[in-house]
Motif scaffolding. Sequence first.
Motif, PDB file in Angstrom:
ATOM      1  N   UNK A  38     -27.120 -49.142  54.713  1.00 51.51           N
ATOM      2  CA  UNK A  38     -26.873 -49.261  53.262  1.00 51.51           C
ATOM      3  C   UNK A  38     -28.229 -49.015  52.848  1.00 51.51           C
ATOM      4  N   UNK A  39     -29.812 -49.297  53.691  1.00 49.54           N
ATOM      5  CA  UNK A  39     -30.953 -48.783  52.872  1.00 49.54           C
ATOM      6  C   UNK A  39     -31.720 -47.202  53.269  1.00 49.54           C
ATOM      7  N   UNK A  45     -30.547 -41.361  48.610  1.00 51.41           N
ATOM      8  CA  UNK A  45     -29.879 -40.444  46.557  1.00 51.41           C
ATOM      9  C   UNK A  45     -30.424 -40.340  46.499  1.00 51.41           C
ATOM     10  N   UNK A  46     -32.522 -41.765  46.290  1.00 51.42           N
ATOM     11  CA  UNK A  46     -33.456 -41.233  45.161  1.00 51.42           C
ATOM     12  C   UNK A  46     -34.159 -40.081  45.888  1.00 51.42           C
ATOM     13  N   UNK A  47     -34.160 -40.017  47.209  1.00 53.17           N
ATOM     14  CA  UNK A  47     -34.358 -38.443  47.130  1.00 53.17           C
ATOM     15  C   UNK A  47     -34.188 -37.760  46.790  1.00 53.17           C
ATOM     16  N   UNK A  68     -45.167 -35.131  40.986  1.00 44.83           N
ATOM     17  CA  UNK A  68     -44.440 -36.091  41.347  1.00 44.83           C
ATOM     18  C   UNK A  68     -43.231 -36.429  41.711  1.00 44.83           C
ATOM     19  N   UNK A  69     -42.544 -36.210  41.889  1.00 45.41           N
ATOM     20  CA  UNK A  69     -40.960 -36.507  41.388  1.00 45.41           C
ATOM     21  C   UNK A  69     -40.844 -35.568  43.347  1.00 45.41           C
ATOM     22  N   UNK A  70     -41.088 -34.536  43.548  1.00 45.83           N
ATOM     23  CA  UNK A  70     -41.802 -33.718  45.007  1.00 45.83           C
ATOM     24  C   UNK A  70     -41.565 -34.842  46.020  1.00 45.83           C
ATOM     25  N   UNK A  74     -39.902 -36.752  49.034  1.00 46.12           N
ATOM     26  CA  UNK A  74     -41.204 -36.649  50.950  1.00 46.12           C
ATOM     27  C   UNK A  74     -40.608 -38.582  50.619  1.00 46.12           C
ATOM     28  N   UNK A  75     -41.658 -39.175  49.797  1.00 46.25           N
ATOM     29  CA  UNK A  75     -41.409 -40.918  50.352  1.00 46.25           C
ATOM     30  C   UNK A  75     -39.889 -41.439  50.918  1.00 46.25           C
ATOM     31  N   UNK A  76     -38.983 -40.619  49.919  1.00 46.90           N
ATOM     32  CA  UNK A  76     -37.971 -41.601  49.946  1.00 46.90           C
ATOM     33  C   UNK A  76     -37.191 -41.091  51.318  1.00 46.90           C
ATOM     34  N   UNK A  77     -37.253 -39.389  51.545  1.00 45.02           N
ATOM     35  CA  UNK A  77     -36.872 -38.515  52.793  1.00 45.02           C
ATOM     36  C   UNK A  77     -37.613 -39.087  53.802  1.00 45.02           C
TER      37      UNK A  77
END
Length: 341
Positions: A38-39, A45-47, A68-70, A74-77
């Motif tokens: 789930x995480x 999805x956030x990525x 910023x969005x990039x 990358x953090x979500x990835x």
Amino acid sequence: MNQAYEAQQTAYANQQAAWDAYMSVKRANGPRIDSLNAQQERAYQNMKSAFESASLAHNMRDGASARMYADQGHAYKAEAQDCVAERRQLVAEIRAARERFNAVKPAFQAAKSEFACARQAFQSAKAEHERAQAEFKKAKAEFDDCAKAVKDRLDELNSAHRKRRKDKKSIAEKAGVPSQYRDNVWISKDSDGNTNIYFGGIGKPDGPGHGHYVMDQHGTVTYRRDPFDPHGTQNFTDAPGGILYDRRTRTYVPGGTLYDRRARTNTLPLGVSNRDNDTNDRSGVFYDRRRQIDLHVTQYYKDNYRVSWDTDGKSNKNYHWTNQSLPSSHTDSHIPPEDAR
């Protein structure tokens, strides 16, 4: 079968332990894997949303927003990748536990199969044992019946034997057989009803030297010879005087003419011989009980006289005197001596 059963139980315990370990890992890791899934999905999805926003900002020439969005994408990835890595580790632990379970499972199956074979052999042996036991019980019952029949027959024979011994002892007692011989006598009956009683012989009642009594069908003893006594007409109880013809006894002799010689000469016979009327055998046997034949008896005296008579075992007859000092043709050769008149 016990050894196979114990091997099966050991293999089962090992399999159960591996299964319990597998289920423990699965229960522990399963919820975490679900949470990571789930995480990861949220991070993905956030990525995706962040990279789309970065692309839109870049197209709008908004470099700061695009950066910023990039960075957010990358953090979500990275978060999604961390979830995948942890999930893979948890899944590997579950697979390892399952492999350990699968490794011990064949041993249990083999032990189970071996136990089944042993159990089948045991059941076959048990059935054979029960069959043999049933046959044994049947044979034992038959043996017990036979043993009882044999015992009953032996009891019957022993009872009959005791009765025969008692009857023989009674007959011997009635005949006057000495008491020390009455427990071991041999008894036979003649065709004319006479009862022969033998006793006191060497090795057996009718052995060498035996005694012999004869009792007629009326219970009268007609012949009495004790063990080791000589054979002869003296043993017939109806013989003159009950003994050999003795010229001293002065008893009347059947025929009415022959008397003893004791009155004048006190003469005893020198000897006795006999002749088998059928075979002319002069063996000295006075009475042949086996053939039951008539005998011819002769007494000799020192004065050269002799007296002869025939006997059939019951009575004497045909008394005949001979003076051997005279020729056989002499008219006085068959006149009895004076002391026999």
